[in-house]
Design a protein around this motif. Sequence first.
Motif, PDB file in Angstrom:
ATOM      1  N   ASP A 273     108.829  80.220  71.898  1.00  9.13           N
ATOM      2  CA  ASP A 273     110.132  79.557  71.824  1.00  9.13           C
ATOM      3  C   ASP A 273     110.400  79.093  70.395  1.00  9.13           C
ATOM      4  N   THR A 274     111.532  79.491  69.859  1.00 12.49           N
ATOM      5  CA  THR A 274     111.896  79.085  68.511  1.00 12.49           C
ATOM      6  C   THR A 274     112.226  77.604  68.490  1.00 12.49           C
ATOM      7  N   ALA A 275     111.661  76.856  67.528  1.00 11.22           N
ATOM      8  CA  ALA A 275     111.844  75.410  67.500  1.00 11.22           C
ATOM      9  C   ALA A 275     113.241  75.042  66.997  1.00 11.22           C
ATOM     10  N   VAL A 276     113.654  75.662  65.880  1.00 11.07           N
ATOM     11  CA  VAL A 276     114.988  75.451  65.321  1.00 11.07           C
ATOM     12  C   VAL A 276     115.619  76.840  65.194  1.00 11.07           C
ATOM     13  N   SER A 277     116.674  77.072  65.949  1.00 14.11           N
ATOM     14  CA  SER A 277     117.291  78.384  65.913  1.00 14.11           C
ATOM     15  C   SER A 277     118.718  78.263  65.421  1.00 14.11           C
ATOM     16  N   GLN A 278     119.091  79.143  64.530  1.00 16.70           N
ATOM     17  CA  GLN A 278     120.448  79.143  64.026  1.00 16.70           C
ATOM     18  C   GLN A 278     121.035  80.546  64.162  1.00 16.70           C
ATOM     19  N   THR A 279     122.307  80.592  64.479  1.00 15.32           N
ATOM     20  CA  THR A 279     123.005  81.860  64.654  1.00 15.32           C
ATOM     21  C   THR A 279     124.383  81.792  64.001  1.00 15.32           C
ATOM     22  N   PRO A 280     124.809  82.917  63.418  1.00 14.31           N
ATOM     23  CA  PRO A 280     124.086  84.187  63.301  1.00 14.31           C
ATOM     24  C   PRO A 280     123.099  84.162  62.137  1.00 14.31           C
ATOM     25  N   LYS A 281     122.263  85.177  62.037  1.00 16.42           N
ATOM     26  CA  LYS A 281     121.336  85.278  60.908  1.00 16.42           C
ATOM     27  C   LYS A 281     122.049  85.830  59.670  1.00 16.42           C
ATOM     28  N   TYR A 282     122.974  86.734  59.903  1.00 15.60           N
ATOM     29  CA  TYR A 282     123.792  87.294  58.813  1.00 15.60           C
ATOM     30  C   TYR A 282     125.256  87.160  59.187  1.00 15.60           C
ATOM     31  N   LEU A 283     126.073  86.862  58.194  1.00 13.81           N
ATOM     32  CA  LEU A 283     127.506  86.702  58.441  1.00 13.81           C
ATOM     33  C   LEU A 283     128.244  87.225  57.220  1.00 13.81           C
ATOM     34  N   VAL A 284     129.006  88.287  57.416  1.00 14.95           N
ATOM     35  CA  VAL A 284     129.827  88.850  56.346  1.00 14.95           C
ATOM     36  C   VAL A 284     131.277  88.674  56.767  1.00 14.95           C
ATOM     37  N   THR A 285     132.064  88.076  55.896  1.00 11.22           N
ATOM     38  CA  THR A 285     133.436  87.774  56.266  1.00 11.22           C
ATOM     39  C   THR A 285     134.334  87.809  55.044  1.00 11.22           C
ATOM     40  N   GLN A 286     135.607  87.874  55.288  1.00  8.59           N
ATOM     41  CA  GLN A 286     136.557  87.960  54.176  1.00  8.59           C
ATOM     42  C   GLN A 286     136.978  86.576  53.716  1.00  8.59           C
ATOM     43  N   MET A 287     137.392  86.498  52.474  1.00  8.83           N
ATOM     44  CA  MET A 287     137.935  85.255  51.910  1.00  8.83           C
ATOM     45  C   MET A 287     139.082  84.768  52.764  1.00  8.83           C
ATOM     46  N   GLY A 288     139.132  83.473  52.941  1.00  7.19           N
ATOM     47  CA  GLY A 288     140.238  82.883  53.681  1.00  7.19           C
ATOM     48  C   GLY A 288     139.966  82.698  55.158  1.00  7.19           C
ATOM     49  N   ASN A 289     138.948  83.379  55.672  1.00  2.15           N
ATOM     50  CA  ASN A 289     138.616  83.238  57.097  1.00  2.15           C
ATOM     51  C   ASN A 289     137.954  81.900  57.390  1.00  2.15           C
ATOM     52  N   ASP A 290     137.934  81.539  58.681  1.00  2.00           N
ATOM     53  CA  ASP A 290     137.206  80.363  59.167  1.00  2.00           C
ATOM     54  C   ASP A 290     136.022  80.852  59.996  1.00  2.00           C
ATOM     55  N   LYS A 291     134.853  80.276  59.753  1.00  4.61           N
ATOM     56  CA  LYS A 291     133.658  80.695  60.493  1.00  4.61           C
ATOM     57  C   LYS A 291     132.789  79.492  60.852  1.00  4.61           C
ATOM     58  N   SER A 292     131.945  79.690  61.857  1.00  6.13           N
ATOM     59  CA  SER A 292     131.000  78.638  62.271  1.00  6.13           C
ATOM     60  C   SER A 292     129.591  79.181  62.319  1.00  6.13           C
ATOM     61  N   ILE A 293     128.638  78.314  61.984  1.00  8.21           N
ATOM     62  CA  ILE A 293     127.218  78.612  62.132  1.00  8.21           C
ATOM     63  C   ILE A 293     126.656  77.574  63.109  1.00  8.21           C
ATOM     64  N   LYS A 294     125.884  78.072  64.085  1.00  8.84           N
ATOM     65  CA  LYS A 294     125.370  77.159  65.109  1.00  8.84           C
ATOM     66  C   LYS A 294     123.884  76.893  64.897  1.00  8.84           C
ATOM     67  N   CYS A 295     123.457  75.711  65.269  1.00 11.34           N
ATOM     68  CA  CYS A 295     122.050  75.343  65.152  1.00 11.34           C
ATOM     69  C   CYS A 295     121.632  74.526  66.368  1.00 11.34           C
ATOM     70  N   GLU A 296     120.463  74.860  66.886  1.00 11.08           N
ATOM     71  CA  GLU A 296     119.911  74.152  68.037  1.00 11.08           C
ATOM     72  C   GLU A 296     118.424  73.921  67.819  1.00 11.08           C
ATOM     73  N   GLN A 297     117.930  72.762  68.202  1.00 12.61           N
ATOM     74  CA  GLN A 297     116.495  72.504  68.111  1.00 12.61           C
ATOM     75  C   GLN A 297     115.974  72.016  69.458  1.00 12.61           C
ATOM     76  N   ASN A 298     114.761  72.479  69.801  1.00 12.49           N
ATOM     77  CA  ASN A 298     114.169  72.100  71.093  1.00 12.49           C
ATOM     78  C   ASN A 298     112.913  71.261  70.901  1.00 12.49           C
ATOM     79  N   LEU A 299     112.861  70.556  69.760  1.00 14.24           N
ATOM     80  CA  LEU A 299     111.683  69.752  69.430  1.00 14.24           C
ATOM     81  C   LEU A 299     111.819  68.300  69.868  1.00 14.24           C
ATOM     82  N   GLY A 300     112.975  67.934  70.375  1.00 15.33           N
ATOM     83  CA  GLY A 300     113.205  66.535  70.739  1.00 15.33           C
ATOM     84  C   GLY A 300     113.433  65.636  69.534  1.00 15.33           C
TER      85      GLY A 300
END
Lengths: 114, 112
Positions: free
Chosen positions: A1-28
């Motif tokens: 089980d990954t302790a700290v996982s973030q998605t996506p690993k790679y993100l290619v996008t154009q200028m002006g766009n809006d994007k989100s990166i997610k992060c979750e941890q299961n370490l308490g």
Amino acid sequence: DTAVSQTPKYLVTQMGNDKSIKCEQNLGHDTMYWYKQDSKKFLKIMFSYNNKELIINETVPNRFSPKSPDKAHLNLHINSLELGDSAVYFCASSHRRGGANGYTFGSGTRLTVV
Amino acid sequence: DQQVKQNSPSLSVQEGRISILNCDYTNSMFDYFLWYKKYPAEGPTFLISISSIKDKNEDGRFTVFLNKSAKHLSLHIVPSQPGDSAVYFCAANQDSNYQLIWGAGTKLIIKP
């Protein structure tokens, strides 16, 4: 089980766009962070949340907005992306201030703005 | 103002020999000093730490030495192995502060 996982690993996008990166941890852990690794490979703190409360808010453009729905999640939303936002972004977590055990990092999200 | 400095961007060591990575700091209020290891395309991984009240901490092949009067710490890896090739970051924190202060990193290359 990954302790700290973030998605996506790679993100290619154009200028002006809006994007989100997610992060979750299961370490308490009760504290989470967003770091940016710049072109010179320095690790720079951007934000930190403790129990869903913002405690570190470094000088970053207000196009960057963190959101912590609960203490296991810390997401990073970026509006109107610019070329200079291209970098690797790391999420991390710790128990309180980290102390002798420091932080546990995710594997990073490489953001490329074209 | 860089509070934590790693002055060697890279270090090359023969397999089996000792690797010594150095770190200097300016803030005498730091409570802990930590070493992280980072492979390409991965996040930093915690390696070993030392409290400011100690002068040595050992964990297997890894030993960290702290010289408070010189504001200097070093990480010794003995014996060095090919899998040790990575970037090593020195970091420091205070109990009163959520922020971990980082050095710029030293790239360690272990030659076979």
